[in-house]
Design a protein around this motif. Structure first.
Motif, PDB file in Angstrom:
ATOM      1  N   ALA A   1      -0.310   5.012  -5.664  1.00 30.39           N
ATOM      2  CA  ALA A   1      -0.065   3.567  -5.818  1.00 30.39           C
ATOM      3  C   ALA A   1      -1.230   2.868  -6.526  1.00 30.39           C
ATOM      4  O   ALA A   1      -1.007   2.058  -7.427  1.00 30.39           O
ATOM      5  CB  ALA A   1       0.184   2.931  -4.457  1.00 30.39           C
ATOM      6  N   GLY A   2      -2.442   3.199  -6.143  1.00 29.63           N
ATOM      7  CA  GLY A   2      -3.614   2.583  -6.751  1.00 29.63           C
ATOM      8  C   GLY A   2      -3.707   2.893  -8.242  1.00 29.63           C
ATOM      9  O   GLY A   2      -3.947   2.009  -9.057  1.00 29.63           O
ATOM     10  N   HIS A   3      -3.472   4.152  -8.588  1.00 27.85           N
ATOM     11  CA  HIS A   3      -3.575   4.555  -9.996  1.00 27.85           C
ATOM     12  C   HIS A   3      -2.437   3.965 -10.812  1.00 27.85           C
ATOM     13  O   HIS A   3      -2.620   3.554 -11.957  1.00 27.85           O
ATOM     14  CB  HIS A   3      -3.564   6.082 -10.097  1.00 27.85           C
ATOM     15  CG  HIS A   3      -4.790   6.710  -9.488  1.00 27.85           C
ATOM     16  ND1 HIS A   3      -6.017   6.653 -10.087  1.00 27.85           N
ATOM     17  CD2 HIS A   3      -4.971   7.353  -8.312  1.00 27.85           C
ATOM     18  CE1 HIS A   3      -6.909   7.266  -9.312  1.00 27.85           C
ATOM     19  NE2 HIS A   3      -6.303   7.688  -8.229  1.00 27.85           N
ATOM     20  N   MET A   4      -1.248   3.872 -10.196  1.00 27.78           N
ATOM     21  CA  MET A   4      -0.104   3.315 -10.922  1.00 27.78           C
ATOM     22  C   MET A   4      -0.270   1.813 -11.124  1.00 27.78           C
ATOM     23  O   MET A   4       0.151   1.272 -12.144  1.00 27.78           O
ATOM     24  CB  MET A   4       1.190   3.654 -10.197  1.00 27.78           C
ATOM     25  CG  MET A   4       1.407   5.168 -10.285  1.00 27.78           C
ATOM     26  SD  MET A   4       2.870   5.798  -9.512  1.00 27.78           S
ATOM     27  CE  MET A   4       4.047   4.598  -9.897  1.00 27.78           C
TER      28      MET A   4
ATOM     29  N   SER B   1       6.849   7.207 -11.399  1.00 30.91           N
ATOM     30  CA  SER B   1       6.899   8.277 -10.401  1.00 30.91           C
ATOM     31  C   SER B   1       8.288   8.431  -9.797  1.00 30.91           C
ATOM     32  O   SER B   1       9.117   7.535  -9.903  1.00 30.91           O
ATOM     33  CB  SER B   1       5.914   7.963  -9.280  1.00 30.91           C
ATOM     34  OG  SER B   1       6.407   6.883  -8.515  1.00 30.91           O
ATOM     35  N   PHE B   2       8.506   9.570  -9.187  1.00 35.11           N
ATOM     36  CA  PHE B   2       9.669   9.711  -8.296  1.00 35.11           C
ATOM     37  C   PHE B   2       9.234  10.519  -7.083  1.00 35.11           C
ATOM     38  O   PHE B   2       8.254  11.276  -7.144  1.00 35.11           O
ATOM     39  CB  PHE B   2      10.870  10.342  -9.026  1.00 35.11           C
ATOM     40  CG  PHE B   2      10.673  11.780  -9.420  1.00 35.11           C
ATOM     41  CD1 PHE B   2      11.004  12.824  -8.561  1.00 35.11           C
ATOM     42  CD2 PHE B   2      10.158  12.095 -10.675  1.00 35.11           C
ATOM     43  CE1 PHE B   2      10.823  14.145  -8.943  1.00 35.11           C
ATOM     44  CE2 PHE B   2       9.973  13.427 -11.059  1.00 35.11           C
ATOM     45  CZ  PHE B   2      10.305  14.446 -10.189  1.00 35.11           C
TER      46      PHE B   2
ATOM     47  N   PHE C   1      -4.017  -0.248   2.851  1.00 32.91           N
ATOM     48  CA  PHE C   1      -2.842   0.217   2.125  1.00 32.91           C
ATOM     49  C   PHE C   1      -2.057  -0.912   1.481  1.00 32.91           C
ATOM     50  O   PHE C   1      -1.434  -0.708   0.455  1.00 32.91           O
ATOM     51  CB  PHE C   1      -1.962   1.081   3.009  1.00 32.91           C
ATOM     52  CG  PHE C   1      -2.621   2.390   3.342  1.00 32.91           C
ATOM     53  CD1 PHE C   1      -2.516   3.465   2.480  1.00 32.91           C
ATOM     54  CD2 PHE C   1      -3.388   2.543   4.492  1.00 32.91           C
ATOM     55  CE1 PHE C   1      -3.149   4.666   2.754  1.00 32.91           C
ATOM     56  CE2 PHE C   1      -4.013   3.741   4.790  1.00 32.91           C
ATOM     57  CZ  PHE C   1      -3.902   4.792   3.910  1.00 32.91           C
ATOM     58  N   ASP C   2      -2.084  -2.092   2.073  1.00 30.71           N
ATOM     59  CA  ASP C   2      -1.337  -3.178   1.446  1.00 30.71           C
ATOM     60  C   ASP C   2      -2.106  -3.799   0.312  1.00 30.71           C
ATOM     61  O   ASP C   2      -1.538  -4.311  -0.637  1.00 30.71           O
ATOM     62  CB  ASP C   2      -0.976  -4.249   2.480  1.00 30.71           C
ATOM     63  CG  ASP C   2       0.343  -3.877   3.134  1.00 30.71           C
ATOM     64  OD1 ASP C   2       0.665  -2.676   3.095  1.00 30.71           O
ATOM     65  OD2 ASP C   2       1.022  -4.780   3.655  1.00 30.71           O
ATOM     66  N   ALA C   3      -3.422  -3.708   0.394  1.00 25.96           N
ATOM     67  CA  ALA C   3      -4.280  -4.325  -0.610  1.00 25.96           C
ATOM     68  C   ALA C   3      -4.002  -3.772  -2.006  1.00 25.96           C
ATOM     69  O   ALA C   3      -4.198  -4.439  -2.997  1.00 25.96           O
ATOM     70  CB  ALA C   3      -5.729  -4.077  -0.242  1.00 25.96           C
ATOM     71  N   GLN C   4      -3.503  -2.514  -2.072  1.00 27.35           N
ATOM     72  CA  GLN C   4      -3.354  -1.932  -3.407  1.00 27.35           C
ATOM     73  C   GLN C   4      -2.052  -2.262  -4.095  1.00 27.35           C
ATOM     74  O   GLN C   4      -1.889  -1.953  -5.253  1.00 27.35           O
ATOM     75  CB  GLN C   4      -3.474  -0.425  -3.417  1.00 27.35           C
ATOM     76  CG  GLN C   4      -3.609   0.320  -2.176  1.00 27.35           C
ATOM     77  CD  GLN C   4      -3.400   1.784  -2.509  1.00 27.35           C
ATOM     78  OE1 GLN C   4      -3.983   2.296  -3.450  1.00 27.35           O
ATOM     79  NE2 GLN C   4      -2.570   2.456  -1.749  1.00 27.35           N
ATOM     80  N   GLU C   5      -1.082  -2.812  -3.345  1.00 25.33           N
ATOM     81  CA  GLU C   5       0.214  -2.994  -4.010  1.00 25.33           C
ATOM     82  C   GLU C   5       0.336  -4.319  -4.731  1.00 25.33           C
ATOM     83  O   GLU C   5      -0.543  -5.135  -4.698  1.00 25.33           O
ATOM     84  CB  GLU C   5       1.339  -2.812  -2.994  1.00 25.33           C
ATOM     85  CG  GLU C   5       1.700  -1.335  -2.920  1.00 25.33           C
ATOM     86  CD  GLU C   5       2.110  -0.879  -1.533  1.00 25.33           C
ATOM     87  OE1 GLU C   5       2.675  -1.696  -0.802  1.00 25.33           O
ATOM     88  OE2 GLU C   5       1.828   0.284  -1.204  1.00 25.33           O
TER      89      GLU C   5
END
Ligand code: ARG
Length: 275
Positions: free
Chosen positions: A214-217, A225-226, A271-275
């Motif tokens: 998620a962070g890299h995307m 991704s899938f 985990f939410d910080a990255q989205e």
């Protein structure tokens, strides 16, 4: 486990008095004053506030679990916050050692680290060389690729190169799939390095965990991704040397963290910080 100075000092003093006691009982040096070397005394004076330091091994290439804060050079992340909480509650100092993921369990076996937190999944193979805490977080595996390559199923990987982190469960999963779907598995040490290979087109895809992808995307919009059908659960747990006394107290504190709702706060923070 590094003992604090005061404990070293104490054991030195205890052995000196034991020696003295033996002396009295068994040989003719009886009656001589035991000599405590100066250095030991200085060490015991520092005594009181030292705490035993536990060394945690990690592979700080895995945000949000663990990464190096570029501003401070410090290792930060979800795992680090959990480790800090548990060690502080149990009265230990915490020291963190960064190394390649592949080297973590061997480092623990060699006594260079006391425990490992690295988003590590308690697989059966690893359980031969390590004991694990309860699982504190679960995730899924993805195939990440460059959008322009139109890779949307495992079948599309035929004849391509798929990158994975050396020694990870993703390596094992990729090898299983590679046999069935006919792709090449490229194993590298650090996740950022693998992402660079994908961006540069030297590999075609990466098999990696969703939370880390998620962070890299988020940072690289050209990636897509899938999700892979689960081969097994991708859970994270704390690893200890076989037979370690730390498993039980760590588990107790880990469950306290979960029951008090603090774990959820940490999940939201990291985990939410990255989205
Ligand atoms: N969960 C996976 C495993 O246990 C990958 C963990 C990778 N961790 C890291 N810090 N690079 O194999």
């Amino acid at each position: 486990m590094k003992k604090s100075w005061w404990k070293l000092g104490m054991s030195a003093i205890i052995s000196v008095s034991l020696l003295a006691a033996c002396g009295t009982a068994e040989d003719d040096t009886a009656g001589e004053e035991p000599v405590v070397p100066d250095t030991e005394e200085t060490e015991t004076e520092e005594a009181t506030e030292g705490a035993t330091t536990l060394i945690m091994g990690t592979s700080a290439d895995y945000p949000p679990y663990e990464s190096i804060d570029l501003a401070t050079g410090e290792i930060i992340g979800f795992d680090v916050d959990i480790a800090k909480y548990i060690t502080e509650e149990l009265g230990y100092e915490l020291q963190i050692e960064d190394m390649d993921f592949d080297g973590l369990i061997p480092a623990m076996g060699a006594g260079r680290v006391d425990f490992v937190m690295a988003g590590m999944t308690p697989t059966e193979a690893r359980q031969e060389n390590a004991d694990f805490s309860d699982i504190y977080f679960t995730a899924k595996n993805l195939i990440v690729s460059n959008e322009e390559d139109d890779i949307s199923s495992v079948e599309d990987l035929e004849g391509l190169k798929v990158g994975v982190q050396l020694g990870s469960i993703q390596e094992g999963e990729a090898e299983d799939l590679a046999e069935e779907y006919g792709f090449e598995v490229v194993k590298l040490n650090r996740i950022p390095e693998i992402v660079q290979e994908l961006l540069a087109g030297r590999i075609d895809a990466i098999l990696m965990e969703d939370t880390v992808a998620a962070g890299h995307m988020g940072a690289q919009q050209q990636l897509t991704s899938f999700e892979l059908e689960a081969e097994g659960e991708v859970g994270s747990a704390i690893a200890f040397p076989k037979g370690s006394d730390l498993v039980e107290p760590f588990n107790e504190k880990l469950n306290e963290l979960i029951d008090s709702g603090k774990m959820e706060e940490l999940v939201l923070k990291w985990f939410d910080a990255q989205e």
